[in-house]
Scaffold this motif. Structure first.
Motif, PDB file in Angstrom:
ATOM      1  N   ARG A   1      37.429  39.831  24.253  1.00 41.31           N
ATOM      2  CA  ARG A   1      38.646  38.804  24.168  1.00 41.31           C
ATOM      3  C   ARG A   1      39.922  39.511  23.775  1.00 41.31           C
ATOM      4  NH1 ARG A   1      35.708  35.243  19.325  1.00 41.31           N
ATOM      5  NH2 ARG A   1      34.036  33.918  20.817  1.00 41.31           N
ATOM      6  N   ALA A   2      40.112  40.331  23.029  1.00 39.25           N
ATOM      7  CA  ALA A   2      41.249  41.144  22.948  1.00 39.25           C
ATOM      8  C   ALA A   2      41.941  41.561  24.191  1.00 39.25           C
ATOM      9  CB  ALA A   2      41.251  42.140  21.670  1.00 39.25           C
ATOM     10  N   ALA A   3      41.014  42.294  24.850  1.00 39.96           N
ATOM     11  CA  ALA A   3      41.518  42.895  26.131  1.00 39.96           C
ATOM     12  C   ALA A   3      42.184  41.935  27.153  1.00 39.96           C
ATOM     13  CB  ALA A   3      40.291  43.727  26.791  1.00 39.96           C
ATOM     14  N   LEU A   4      41.307  40.666  27.202  1.00 43.14           N
ATOM     15  CA  LEU A   4      41.809  39.688  27.874  1.00 43.14           C
ATOM     16  C   LEU A   4      42.991  39.263  27.545  1.00 43.14           C
ATOM     17  CD1 LEU A   4      41.272  37.758  30.430  1.00 43.14           C
ATOM     18  CD2 LEU A   4      39.880  36.209  28.840  1.00 43.14           C
ATOM     19  N   ALA A   5      43.232  38.754  26.285  1.00 40.71           N
ATOM     20  CA  ALA A   5      44.686  38.459  25.719  1.00 40.71           C
ATOM     21  C   ALA A   5      45.656  39.208  26.053  1.00 40.71           C
ATOM     22  CB  ALA A   5      44.327  38.337  24.322  1.00 40.71           C
ATOM     23  N   LYS A   6      45.338  40.834  25.877  1.00 35.45           N
ATOM     24  CA  LYS A   6      46.499  41.720  26.321  1.00 35.45           C
ATOM     25  C   LYS A   6      46.694  41.880  27.821  1.00 35.45           C
ATOM     26  CE  LYS A   6      47.265  46.884  26.002  1.00 35.45           C
ATOM     27  NZ  LYS A   6      46.598  48.093  25.521  1.00 35.45           N
TER      28      LYS A   6
ATOM     29  N   ILE B   1      33.142  37.661  29.443  1.00 37.65           N
ATOM     30  CA  ILE B   1      32.982  38.738  30.461  1.00 37.65           C
ATOM     31  C   ILE B   1      33.569  37.844  31.856  1.00 37.65           C
ATOM     32  CG2 ILE B   1      31.815  40.450  31.866  1.00 37.65           C
ATOM     33  CD1 ILE B   1      31.055  41.475  29.097  1.00 37.65           C
ATOM     34  N   VAL B   2      32.443  37.033  31.966  1.00 33.04           N
ATOM     35  CA  VAL B   2      32.486  36.481  33.458  1.00 33.04           C
ATOM     36  C   VAL B   2      33.886  35.488  33.718  1.00 33.04           C
ATOM     37  CG1 VAL B   2      31.300  34.529  34.549  1.00 33.04           C
ATOM     38  CG2 VAL B   2      29.951  36.360  33.646  1.00 33.04           C
ATOM     39  N   HIS B   3      34.324  34.821  32.618  1.00 34.17           N
ATOM     40  CA  HIS B   3      35.357  33.804  32.837  1.00 34.17           C
ATOM     41  C   HIS B   3      36.694  34.730  32.466  1.00 34.17           C
ATOM     42  CE1 HIS B   3      33.376  30.082  32.900  1.00 34.17           C
ATOM     43  NE2 HIS B   3      32.870  29.869  31.596  1.00 34.17           N
ATOM     44  N   GLY B   4      36.379  35.869  32.036  1.00 30.90           N
ATOM     45  CA  GLY B   4      37.659  36.916  32.206  1.00 30.90           C
ATOM     46  C   GLY B   4      37.791  37.283  33.486  1.00 30.90           C
ATOM     47  N   GLU B   5      36.716  37.398  34.164  1.00 29.12           N
ATOM     48  CA  GLU B   5      36.905  37.790  35.420  1.00 29.12           C
ATOM     49  C   GLU B   5      37.175  36.718  36.412  1.00 29.12           C
ATOM     50  OE1 GLU B   5      36.859  40.834  36.483  1.00 29.12           O
ATOM     51  OE2 GLU B   5      36.816  41.139  34.728  1.00 29.12           O
ATOM     52  N   ASP B   6      36.799  35.498  36.000  1.00 29.17           N
ATOM     53  CA  ASP B   6      37.354  34.272  36.759  1.00 29.17           C
ATOM     54  C   ASP B   6      38.772  34.102  36.775  1.00 29.17           C
ATOM     55  OD1 ASP B   6      34.843  33.334  37.523  1.00 29.17           O
ATOM     56  OD2 ASP B   6      34.620  32.225  35.514  1.00 29.17           O
ATOM     57  N   ILE B   7      39.185  34.780  35.542  1.00 29.07           N
ATOM     58  CA  ILE B   7      40.876  34.698  35.565  1.00 29.07           C
ATOM     59  C   ILE B   7      41.570  35.983  36.173  1.00 29.07           C
ATOM     60  CG2 ILE B   7      42.635  35.029  33.610  1.00 29.07           C
ATOM     61  CD1 ILE B   7      40.833  33.061  31.866  1.00 29.07           C
ATOM     62  N   ARG B   8      40.800  37.098  36.027  1.00 34.05           N
ATOM     63  CA  ARG B   8      41.597  38.256  36.275  1.00 34.05           C
ATOM     64  C   ARG B   8      41.728  38.525  37.814  1.00 34.05           C
ATOM     65  NH1 ARG B   8      38.459  40.577  31.758  1.00 34.05           N
ATOM     66  NH2 ARG B   8      40.185  41.512  30.173  1.00 34.05           N
TER      67      ARG B   8
ATOM     68  N   PRO C   1      41.836  36.432  40.475  1.00 35.80           N
ATOM     69  CA  PRO C   1      42.794  35.680  41.158  1.00 35.80           C
ATOM     70  C   PRO C   1      44.268  36.238  40.674  1.00 35.80           C
ATOM     71  CG  PRO C   1      41.229  34.035  40.376  1.00 35.80           C
ATOM     72  CD  PRO C   1      40.924  35.373  39.670  1.00 35.80           C
ATOM     73  N   LEU C   2      44.327  36.659  39.639  1.00 40.80           N
ATOM     74  CA  LEU C   2      45.597  37.418  39.385  1.00 40.80           C
ATOM     75  C   LEU C   2      45.871  38.632  39.767  1.00 40.80           C
ATOM     76  CD1 LEU C   2      45.722  35.796  35.672  1.00 40.80           C
ATOM     77  CD2 LEU C   2      47.146  35.107  37.711  1.00 40.80           C
ATOM     78  N   GLY C   3      44.757  39.210  40.167  1.00 44.19           N
ATOM     79  CA  GLY C   3      44.891  40.936  40.971  1.00 44.19           C
ATOM     80  C   GLY C   3      44.875  41.604  39.680  1.00 44.19           C
ATOM     81  N   LEU C   4      44.107  41.276  38.391  1.00 40.06           N
ATOM     82  CA  LEU C   4      43.888  42.084  37.407  1.00 40.06           C
ATOM     83  C   LEU C   4      42.317  42.735  37.532  1.00 40.06           C
ATOM     84  CD1 LEU C   4      45.535  39.951  34.402  1.00 40.06           C
ATOM     85  CD2 LEU C   4      46.876  41.562  36.042  1.00 40.06           C
ATOM     86  N   ARG C   5      42.475  43.855  36.875  1.00 36.65           N
ATOM     87  CA  ARG C   5      41.079  44.796  36.747  1.00 36.65           C
ATOM     88  C   ARG C   5      41.031  45.071  35.216  1.00 36.65           C
ATOM     89  NH1 ARG C   5      41.021  42.268  40.380  1.00 36.65           N
ATOM     90  NH2 ARG C   5      40.452  43.049  42.848  1.00 36.65           N
ATOM     91  N   ARG C   6      39.604  45.118  34.860  1.00 31.97           N
ATOM     92  CA  ARG C   6      39.327  45.710  33.625  1.00 31.97           C
ATOM     93  C   ARG C   6      37.964  46.643  33.749  1.00 31.97           C
ATOM     94  NH1 ARG C   6      38.650  46.406  28.414  1.00 31.97           N
ATOM     95  NH2 ARG C   6      36.738  46.186  27.362  1.00 31.97           N
ATOM     96  N   GLU C   7      37.962  47.769  33.438  1.00 34.26           N
ATOM     97  CA  GLU C   7      36.804  48.736  33.391  1.00 34.26           C
ATOM     98  C   GLU C   7      36.063  48.413  32.325  1.00 34.26           C
ATOM     99  OE1 GLU C   7      35.836  50.574  36.063  1.00 34.26           O
ATOM    100  OE2 GLU C   7      37.770  49.893  37.156  1.00 34.26           O
ATOM    101  N   HIS C   8      35.019  47.347  32.422  1.00 41.99           N
ATOM    102  CA  HIS C   8      34.181  47.131  31.552  1.00 41.99           C
ATOM    103  C   HIS C   8      32.986  48.074  31.104  1.00 41.99           C
ATOM    104  CE1 HIS C   8      35.354  42.767  31.611  1.00 41.99           C
ATOM    105  NE2 HIS C   8      35.183  42.968  32.880  1.00 41.99           N
TER     106      HIS C   8
END
Length: 222
Positions: free
Chosen positions: A24-29, A124-131, A133-140
């Motif tokens: 959650r904190a990573a997504l907020a950031k 995680i899944v909804h975080g990727e649903d957001i990231r 389309p925005l062109g954001l990436r997270r290395e889980h």
């Protein structure tokens, strides 16, 4: 013999919450400074913007079992209507307010009557649903993704993953996750998770004879 009693399950649940809070904190950031037009970007969830999906995550972190049941009764057991109602409760006046509401829920351990691992899957899944389309990436962390994939491969209630991958062999190319038998579907653990949970966008990242079968089971975005 493996200890699967209440104490062991309690320890396992307790161990999941720090992972949820980290995600959650990573997504907020990642969403700090997002301009208002970008908050209106369509997410990977049909009909929902990235702002809507974030409000949905806040709702999940704010909903006790009692409030969940009350909402289900109020919506006459229409679960989709309940989701929409709770999302609207957490949708701020604009993107910044919606993000602030989510940030206040980052450390919450409140949840509907779902296992904690399902809440990890939500973020995680909804975080990727957001990231995505925005062109954001997270290395889980791969250990986290492997555990989540193991949960989803047997899930067939809220998320119909088990039926979706029936008769297929899934193998991760970046970690130890592997399950099933039949035509092969291979790819990153994250891509397998997203495909298992019905995200057609990730099918192009998968390889193997089973992908065509999985493609027929995962509806294309409208």
């Amino acid at each position: 013999m493996t200890n699967t009693g209440p104490r062991a399950r309690g320890r396992a649940t307790a161990g999941v919450w720090p992972l949820i809070h980290t995600e959650r904190a990573a997504l907020a950031k990642d969403l700090i400074g997002l301009t208002e037009p970008r908050w209106g970007t369509p997410s990977l969830c049909t009909g929902l913007t990235v702002r809507d999906v974030l409000a949905h995550l806040t709702a999940g972190a704010s909903l006790t079992p009692a409030r969940w049941l009350a909402g289900v009764i109020r919506c006459r057991f229409d679960f989709d209507k309940q989701v929409t109602m709770r999302l609207a409760e957490q949708l701020g006046a604009d993107g910044a307010e919606t993000l602030e509401r989510f940030r206040r829920a980052v450390k919450s351990t409140t949840k509907p009557p779902l296992p904690a691992i399902a809440m990890l899957g939500e973020v995680i899944v909804h975080g990727e649903d957001i990231r995505r389309p925005l062109g954001l990436r997270r290395e889980h962390p791969i250990t986290v993704l492997t555990s989540l994939a193991g949960y989803y491969q047997g899930a067939d209630l809220v998320v119909m993953a088990k039926g979706r991958i029936g008769g297929l062999r899934l193998e991760a190319t970046d970690g130890p996750f592997a399950v099933g038998s039949g035509p092969l579907v291979s790819g990153t653990t994250l891509a397998l998770i997203m495909a298992m949970t019905g995200r057609a966008t990730y099918l192009d990242e998968l390889r193997g004879d089973g992908v065509a079968i999985l493609r027929r089971r995962v509806p294309a975005p409208e």
